[in-house]
Design a protein around this motif. Sequence first.
Motif, short mmCIF file in Angstrom:
data_model
loop_
_atom_site.label_atom_id
_atom_site.label_comp_id
_atom_site.label_asym_id
_atom_site.label_seq_id
_atom_site.Cartn_x
_atom_site.Cartn_y
_atom_site.Cartn_z
N ALA A 25 -25.18 -21.71 39.14
CA ALA A 25 -26.54 -21.49 39.65
C ALA A 25 -26.67 -20.07 40.18
CB ALA A 25 -26.88 -22.48 40.76
N GLY A 26 -27.88 -19.61 40.24
CA GLY A 26 -28.16 -18.32 40.86
C GLY A 26 -29.46 -18.45 41.62
N ASN A 27 -29.53 -17.86 42.79
CA ASN A 27 -30.69 -18.09 43.64
C ASN A 27 -30.74 -17.00 44.70
OD1 ASN A 27 -32.89 -19.31 44.76
ND2 ASN A 27 -31.82 -21.12 45.49
N PHE A 28 -31.90 -16.65 45.13
CA PHE A 28 -32.06 -15.84 46.33
C PHE A 28 -33.44 -16.14 46.88
CE2 PHE A 28 -32.79 -13.35 42.49
CZ PHE A 28 -34.13 -13.05 42.61
N PRO A 29 -33.55 -16.15 48.19
CA PRO A 29 -34.83 -16.51 48.78
C PRO A 29 -35.85 -15.39 48.70
CG PRO A 29 -33.24 -16.03 50.50
CD PRO A 29 -32.51 -15.89 49.20
N ASN A 43 -38.44 -9.87 36.20
CA ASN A 43 -37.00 -9.91 35.96
C ASN A 43 -36.29 -10.79 36.98
OD1 ASN A 43 -34.63 -9.21 34.54
ND2 ASN A 43 -34.15 -7.66 36.08
N ALA A 44 -36.76 -10.74 38.23
CA ALA A 44 -36.15 -11.59 39.27
C ALA A 44 -36.37 -13.06 38.91
CB ALA A 44 -36.77 -11.27 40.62
N THR A 53 -34.28 -13.95 35.83
CA THR A 53 -32.83 -14.00 36.07
C THR A 53 -32.40 -15.39 36.54
OG1 THR A 53 -32.72 -11.64 36.55
CG2 THR A 53 -30.97 -13.00 37.47
N ILE A 65 -30.22 -18.21 34.42
CA ILE A 65 -28.92 -18.76 34.84
C ILE A 65 -29.01 -20.29 34.90
CG2 ILE A 65 -27.24 -18.94 36.72
CD1 ILE A 65 -28.12 -16.07 37.56
N SER A 94 -36.02 -20.93 41.51
CA SER A 94 -34.94 -21.93 41.46
C SER A 94 -35.52 -23.34 41.33
CB SER A 94 -34.08 -21.81 42.72
OG SER A 94 -33.14 -22.85 42.78
N LYS A 149 -34.66 -25.83 38.37
CA LYS A 149 -33.98 -27.11 38.63
C LYS A 149 -34.83 -28.28 38.13
CE LYS A 149 -30.27 -25.78 41.10
NZ LYS A 149 -28.88 -26.00 40.65
N GLU A 160 -23.33 -21.14 49.06
CA GLU A 160 -24.02 -19.84 49.20
C GLU A 160 -25.39 -20.04 49.85
OE1 GLU A 160 -22.24 -17.16 48.37
OE2 GLU A 160 -23.90 -16.03 49.24
N GLY A 161 -26.10 -21.08 49.39
CA GLY A 161 -27.44 -21.34 49.93
C GLY A 161 -27.39 -21.63 51.43
N MET A 162 -26.43 -22.45 51.84
CA MET A 162 -26.34 -22.80 53.27
C MET A 162 -25.81 -21.65 54.11
SD MET A 162 -27.77 -25.44 54.15
CE MET A 162 -28.95 -25.42 52.83
N ARG A 167 -26.62 -18.67 53.66
CA ARG A 167 -27.80 -17.83 53.90
C ARG A 167 -28.75 -18.49 54.89
NH1 ARG A 167 -28.88 -16.12 47.55
NH2 ARG A 167 -26.78 -15.35 47.23
N LEU A 168 -29.03 -19.79 54.66
CA LEU A 168 -30.03 -20.47 55.50
C LEU A 168 -29.47 -20.82 56.88
CD1 LEU A 168 -31.81 -22.97 53.05
CD2 LEU A 168 -32.73 -20.88 54.04
C1 HXC Z 1 -35.95 -10.22 45.40
C2 HXC Z 1 -34.16 -9.95 43.95
C3 HXC Z 1 -33.24 -10.34 44.99
C4 HXC Z 1 -33.78 -10.68 46.26
C5 HXC Z 1 -32.14 -9.91 43.16
N1 HXC Z 1 -33.43 -9.70 42.88
N2 HXC Z 1 -31.98 -10.31 44.44
N3 HXC Z 1 -35.50 -9.90 44.17
N4 HXC Z 1 -35.13 -10.62 46.42
N5 HXC Z 1 -32.96 -11.06 47.26
C6 HXC Z 1 -33.98 -9.23 41.62
C7 HXC Z 1 -33.48 -7.86 41.28
O1 HXC Z 1 -34.20 -6.85 41.99
C8 HXC Z 1 -33.75 -7.79 39.77
O2 HXC Z 1 -35.10 -7.60 39.49
C9 HXC Z 1 -33.43 -9.21 39.35
O3 HXC Z 1 -33.56 -10.04 40.53
C10 HXC Z 1 -32.03 -9.36 38.81
O4 HXC Z 1 -31.12 -8.94 39.83
P1 HXC Z 1 -29.62 -8.52 39.47
O5 HXC Z 1 -28.90 -8.24 40.73
O6 HXC Z 1 -29.64 -7.48 38.41
O7 HXC Z 1 -29.10 -9.85 38.78
P2 HXC Z 1 -27.63 -10.36 38.58
O8 HXC Z 1 -26.63 -9.28 38.83
O9 HXC Z 1 -27.61 -11.03 37.28
O10 HXC Z 1 -27.43 -11.40 39.79
C11 HXC Z 1 -27.95 -12.68 39.74
C12 HXC Z 1 -28.41 -13.13 41.11
C13 HXC Z 1 -27.30 -13.03 42.13
C14 HXC Z 1 -28.98 -14.54 41.03
C15 HXC Z 1 -29.55 -12.17 41.51
O11 HXC Z 1 -27.78 -13.32 43.42
C16 HXC Z 1 -26.16 -13.92 41.78
O12 HXC Z 1 -25.39 -13.63 40.86
N6 HXC Z 1 -25.96 -15.03 42.46
C17 HXC Z 1 -24.92 -15.98 42.07
C18 HXC Z 1 -24.53 -16.83 43.19
C19 HXC Z 1 -25.69 -17.56 43.77
O13 HXC Z 1 -26.81 -17.08 43.83
N7 HXC Z 1 -25.42 -18.74 44.29
C20 HXC Z 1 -26.44 -19.44 45.03
C21 HXC Z 1 -26.75 -20.64 44.35
S1 HXC Z 1 -27.46 -21.68 45.57
P3 HXC Z 1 -35.71 -6.13 39.13
O14 HXC Z 1 -37.17 -6.37 38.89
O15 HXC Z 1 -35.43 -5.26 40.30
O16 HXC Z 1 -34.98 -5.70 37.89
C22 HXC Z 1 -28.53 -22.64 44.80
C23 HXC Z 1 -29.18 -23.70 45.68
C24 HXC Z 1 -29.72 -23.08 46.93
O17 HXC Z 1 -28.79 -22.55 43.67
C25 HXC Z 1 -30.39 -24.09 47.85
C26 HXC Z 1 -31.11 -23.39 48.97
C27 HXC Z 1 -31.96 -24.33 49.79
#
Ligand code: HXC
Length: 260
Positions: free
Chosen positions: A95-99, A108-109, A112, A116, A156, A160, A191-193, A195-196
């Motif tokens: 998974a990949g996620n950011f708030p 792209n965000a 992305t 994933i 996300s 999902k 990762e999600g927890m 952050r939160l």
């Molecule tokens: C806004 C963001 C951002 C943020 C990235 N982007 N982070 N936009 N806020 N915090 C944007 C970037 O600016 C870019 O857009 C685009 O997203 C791609 O970013 P990259 O860094 O180039 O992507 P990449 O290297 O492929 O990284 C993927 C990722 C990264 C998802 C962004 O965080 C990652 O690899 N995470 C993997 C681990 C993960 O996230 N695990 C959590 C899963 S938790 P632009 O327009 O600038 O090009 C889960 C459940 C959570 O899924 C439950 C919570 C309640």
Amino acid sequence: MQDVLRPGLFAGKSVVVTGGSTGIGLAIAHAFKRFEADVHILSRKPEHLAAAAKHLAGAGLGRVTTHSVDVRQADAVAAATKAIGPVDVLVNAAAGNFPGPFDALSANAWGTVVDIVLNGTANVCRAVRPNLRSGASILNIVAGYAWTGAPGVAHSGAAKAGVLNLTKSLAVEWAPIRVNAVSPGPIEGTEGMKRLADDLGLRPAIEKAVPQRRLGDPDEIAQACLWLASPGASYVTGTCLVVDGGMDAKGPFGDLLTGG
Ligand code: HXC
């Protein structure tokens, strides 16, 4: 029917876990190793794969096979799948996620995260499909907001929800291969927890919101996966097992009536 969760249950079985080097995916890999499966972990970052392999070996669980693969890259997924060979259980946990509010997400965000979570899951399912052994099953890790919507993580949530829908479609199209989902609530150490709960200081509020008044343990998700992948769940397909301490059961007025 024989009781199923017994030592050696998955001996000789090949289990593939995407996102298996950290968090819930790693707990799932650990659990299948405890029941003697041959575990393959797919993950993007070599350093995470190395740490996961060390962690499992250190726990006395022997070797896992690691594959440095980005689930977004269909060709790389296909190559890894070819190297793995026959598969009995596939767990899509990558998974990949950011708030961030929808307004802050570039195309792209958005793409992305959808790439994933949703396209990545489809890529892996497509690649593994010809290698699935008789009796195989697939497990997709989703989230409670797949049903409800997800302010702050709309990308996300949409992805999902797509995975949940794909779960049902494939359960029908690919029967008798079983395809199920698991929906975790807030889980410690993810990762999600981090952050939160930790970065944003929301741990007390999250614990209060869960009817069981605590975060879940990653192994509580893994235990659900073991059962769903086991012969004990041989007639269970196209469903989602919610493992969330009662979050989903609260409904819209639960917090008002229970003080959560
Ligand atoms: C806004 C963001 C951002 C943020 C990235 N982007 N982070 N936009 N806020 N915090 C944007 C970037 O600016 C870019 O857009 C685009 O997203 C791609 O970013 P990259 O860094 O180039 O992507 P990449 O290297 O492929 O990284 C993927 C990722 C990264 C998802 C962004 O965080 C990652 O690899 N995470 C993997 C681990 C993960 O996230 N695990 C959590 C899963 S938790 P632009 O327009 O600038 O090009 C889960 C459940 C959570 O899924 C439950 C919570 C309640």
